[in-house]
Design a protein around this motif. Structure first.
Motif, PDB file in Angstrom:
ATOM      1  N   ARG A   1       0.813  -1.306   0.008  1.00 48.56           N
ATOM      2  CA  ARG A   1       0.138   0.026   0.052  1.00 48.56           C
ATOM      3  C   ARG A   1       0.912   1.279  -0.022  1.00 48.56           C
ATOM      4  O   ARG A   1       0.593   2.348  -0.812  1.00 48.56           O
ATOM      5  CB  ARG A   1      -0.768   0.051   1.120  1.00 48.56           C
ATOM      6  CG  ARG A   1      -1.808   1.107   1.240  1.00 48.56           C
ATOM      7  CD  ARG A   1      -2.928   0.912   2.401  1.00 48.56           C
ATOM      8  NE  ARG A   1      -2.167   0.647   3.654  1.00 48.56           N
ATOM      9  CZ  ARG A   1      -2.852   0.488   4.720  1.00 48.56           C
ATOM     10  NH1 ARG A   1      -4.212   0.358   4.440  1.00 48.56           N
ATOM     11  NH2 ARG A   1      -2.181   0.080   5.860  1.00 48.56           N
ATOM     12  N   PRO A   2       1.937   1.359   0.869  1.00 46.63           N
ATOM     13  CA  PRO A   2       2.592   2.688   0.965  1.00 46.63           C
ATOM     14  C   PRO A   2       3.391   2.875  -0.669  1.00 46.63           C
ATOM     15  O   PRO A   2       3.783   4.018  -0.709  1.00 46.63           O
ATOM     16  CB  PRO A   2       3.723   2.460   1.861  1.00 46.63           C
ATOM     17  CG  PRO A   2       3.238   1.283   2.823  1.00 46.63           C
ATOM     18  CD  PRO A   2       2.360   0.486   1.976  1.00 46.63           C
ATOM     19  N   ARG A   3       3.444   1.786  -1.292  1.00 46.63           N
ATOM     20  CA  ARG A   3       4.334   1.976  -2.564  1.00 46.63           C
ATOM     21  C   ARG A   3       3.284   2.373  -3.860  1.00 46.63           C
ATOM     22  O   ARG A   3       3.776   2.464  -5.029  1.00 46.63           O
ATOM     23  CB  ARG A   3       4.943   0.587  -2.831  1.00 46.63           C
ATOM     24  CG  ARG A   3       6.000   0.304  -1.716  1.00 46.63           C
ATOM     25  CD  ARG A   3       6.956   1.359  -1.432  1.00 46.63           C
ATOM     26  NE  ARG A   3       7.616   1.884  -2.560  1.00 46.63           N
ATOM     27  CZ  ARG A   3       8.232   3.237  -2.546  1.00 46.63           C
ATOM     28  NH1 ARG A   3       7.990   3.896  -1.707  1.00 46.63           N
ATOM     29  NH2 ARG A   3       8.893   3.480  -3.875  1.00 46.63           N
ATOM     30  N   LEU A   4       2.109   2.230  -3.670  1.00 47.29           N
ATOM     31  CA  LEU A   4       1.149   2.360  -4.737  1.00 47.29           C
ATOM     32  C   LEU A   4       1.318   3.775  -5.462  1.00 47.29           C
ATOM     33  O   LEU A   4       1.157   3.766  -6.668  1.00 47.29           O
ATOM     34  CB  LEU A   4      -0.409   2.177  -4.095  1.00 47.29           C
ATOM     35  CG  LEU A   4      -0.446   0.823  -3.677  1.00 47.29           C
ATOM     36  CD1 LEU A   4      -2.064   0.806  -3.390  1.00 47.29           C
ATOM     37  CD2 LEU A   4      -0.264  -0.357  -4.557  1.00 47.29           C
ATOM     38  N   MET A   5       1.336   4.887  -4.850  1.00 44.94           N
ATOM     39  CA  MET A   5       1.261   6.066  -5.610  1.00 44.94           C
ATOM     40  C   MET A   5       2.660   6.026  -6.351  1.00 44.94           C
ATOM     41  O   MET A   5       2.695   6.470  -7.555  1.00 44.94           O
ATOM     42  CB  MET A   5       1.014   7.155  -4.566  1.00 44.94           C
ATOM     43  CG  MET A   5      -0.012   7.555  -4.024  1.00 44.94           C
ATOM     44  SD  MET A   5      -1.388   7.534  -5.255  1.00 44.94           S
ATOM     45  CE  MET A   5      -0.731   9.069  -6.296  1.00 44.94           C
ATOM     46  N   ALA A   6       3.861   5.478  -5.717  1.00 43.69           N
ATOM     47  CA  ALA A   6       5.033   5.470  -6.492  1.00 43.69           C
ATOM     48  C   ALA A   6       4.969   4.718  -7.689  1.00 43.69           C
ATOM     49  O   ALA A   6       5.303   5.127  -8.790  1.00 43.69           O
ATOM     50  CB  ALA A   6       6.085   5.308  -5.604  1.00 43.69           C
ATOM     51  N   ALA A   7       4.150   3.504  -7.582  1.00 44.72           N
ATOM     52  CA  ALA A   7       4.152   2.666  -8.597  1.00 44.72           C
ATOM     53  C   ALA A   7       3.223   3.280  -9.753  1.00 44.72           C
ATOM     54  O   ALA A   7       3.542   3.063 -11.058  1.00 44.72           O
ATOM     55  CB  ALA A   7       3.659   1.291  -8.199  1.00 44.72           C
ATOM     56  N   VAL A   8       2.245   4.050  -9.573  1.00 42.53           N
ATOM     57  CA  VAL A   8       1.672   4.674 -10.532  1.00 42.53           C
ATOM     58  C   VAL A   8       2.214   5.644 -11.268  1.00 42.53           C
ATOM     59  O   VAL A   8       1.936   5.958 -12.459  1.00 42.53           O
ATOM     60  CB  VAL A   8       0.338   5.272  -9.861  1.00 42.53           C
ATOM     61  CG1 VAL A   8      -0.408   6.147 -10.792  1.00 42.53           C
ATOM     62  CG2 VAL A   8      -0.766   4.511  -9.195  1.00 42.53           C
ATOM     63  N   GLY A   9       3.065   6.452 -10.468  1.00 44.89           N
ATOM     64  CA  GLY A   9       4.068   7.501 -10.973  1.00 44.89           C
ATOM     65  C   GLY A   9       5.059   6.716 -11.965  1.00 44.89           C
ATOM     66  O   GLY A   9       5.214   6.905 -13.138  1.00 44.89           O
ATOM     67  N   LEU A  10       5.490   5.402 -11.585  1.00 43.19           N
ATOM     68  CA  LEU A  10       6.391   4.550 -12.454  1.00 43.19           C
ATOM     69  C   LEU A  10       5.685   4.203 -13.702  1.00 43.19           C
ATOM     70  O   LEU A  10       6.189   4.147 -14.707  1.00 43.19           O
ATOM     71  CB  LEU A  10       7.132   3.469 -11.674  1.00 43.19           C
ATOM     72  CG  LEU A  10       7.825   2.790 -12.744  1.00 43.19           C
ATOM     73  CD1 LEU A  10       9.113   3.418 -12.918  1.00 43.19           C
ATOM     74  CD2 LEU A  10       8.400   1.280 -11.466  1.00 43.19           C
TER      75      LEU A  10
END
Length: 286
Positions: free
Chosen positions: A110-119
């Motif tokens: 969950r804490p990595r989802l926004m970064a994953a969307v950015g990637l």
């Protein structure tokens, strides 16, 4: 490569809930929303669009019409990011001998989802840049050289763009797991993946292409009966109108194809990342 595929199947068997089970639920939900969004395309006189047919068919093919379809496509992109993050965590933990229940995988992803969307956005940009450059160059050359040579130059330019996309594919494949596992920012994950894939690049590229080709064939084969049934039940070649049976068959085919290949692909990509890290740490390239 066979050992990685066998390991991927072992990951799926040992962690069915956060991999295959989660994919089945989310893919089926997205498909149901997609059916509802495409109901205006069914050949009912009340819904028959009056816009230009060619432009409308292009919009339908790209998923831009009806408007609800575009929203479903955006939701599917976000959902696929979440499924990929969870699957990457499960795969890497499995290699360390740990079983990962869905709740734990979600808590770590969950804490990595926004970064994953950015990637994901950066990945799209990386893929589109050579295509856009090729298209612009083809138009410019066609204007200067005339229509007779435009066909050949366009083919060459887009072939070069395809080669460029294939060349960066290993970087894009391992950047996702790297971002989630190493808790990097999107740009740092891309640069880190670029550095990581340089050792044994051709071996990694071959593995990536083999995996995508194999799963593409599998997905096509398992969804083919539904695609054929959709074509038979359809109202014709006009994409801007569909029968309900055609829409349902096409959707079921997509669901089956995605369920068969998506969890396996996510887990395999994470294992390719882990294998590349191990090879770089030990200095092994063969």
């Amino acid at each position: 490569m066979g050992s990685i595929y066998r390991s991927s199947l072992a990951v799926l068997r040992a962690n069915t809930g956060p991999t295959l089970g989660l994919s089945v639920v989310l893919i089926s939900t997205i498909a149901a929303l997609g059916v509802l969004a495409r109901l205006p395309l069914i050949g009912d006189p009340r819904w028959m669009p009056t816009a230009d047919r060619d432009s409308l068919q292009v919009a339908v093919a790209l998923g831009l019409y009806p408007a609800g379809t575009f929203l479903v496509m955006i939701v599917w992109m976000v959902v696929s990011v979440a499924v990929t993050a969870i699957g990457s965590i499960v795969a890497v933990r499995h290699l360390a001998g740990e079983r990962t229940p869905l709740r734990l995988a979600w808590r770590q992803a969950r804490p990595r989802l926004m970064a994953a969307v950015g990637l994901g956005v950066l990945d799209v940009v990386v893929v589109l840049v050579p295509i856009v450059v090729a298209a612009a160059a083809a138009i410019a050359l066609a204007v200067r050289a005339g229509p007779e040579s435009a066909h050949l130059t366009t083919m060459v330019l887009f072939a070069l763009a395809a080669v460029a996309v294939l060349a960066v594919l290993p970087t894009l494949v391992i950047a996702g797991p790297m971002l989630v596992i190493e808790k990097l920012r999107p740009v740092d994950a891309l640069w880190g993946a670029f550095a990581l894939q340089r050792r044994g690049y051709w071996r990694l590229l071959g593995r990536v292409l083999c995996t995508y080709l194999l799963l593409g064939v599998v997905s096509t084969v398992v969804s083919l009966p539904f695609s054929l049934a959709s074509g038979v039940q359809g109202p014709g070649d006009d994409l801007a109108s569909q029968s309900l049976a055609s829409l349902l068959f096409a959707t079921v085919g997509w669901v089956v194809g995605q369920i068969v290949v998506l969890p396996f692909l996510i887990v395999t990509n994470a294992q390719l990342y882990a294998d590349q890290v191990a090879r770089c740490e030990t200095g092994v390239t063969a």
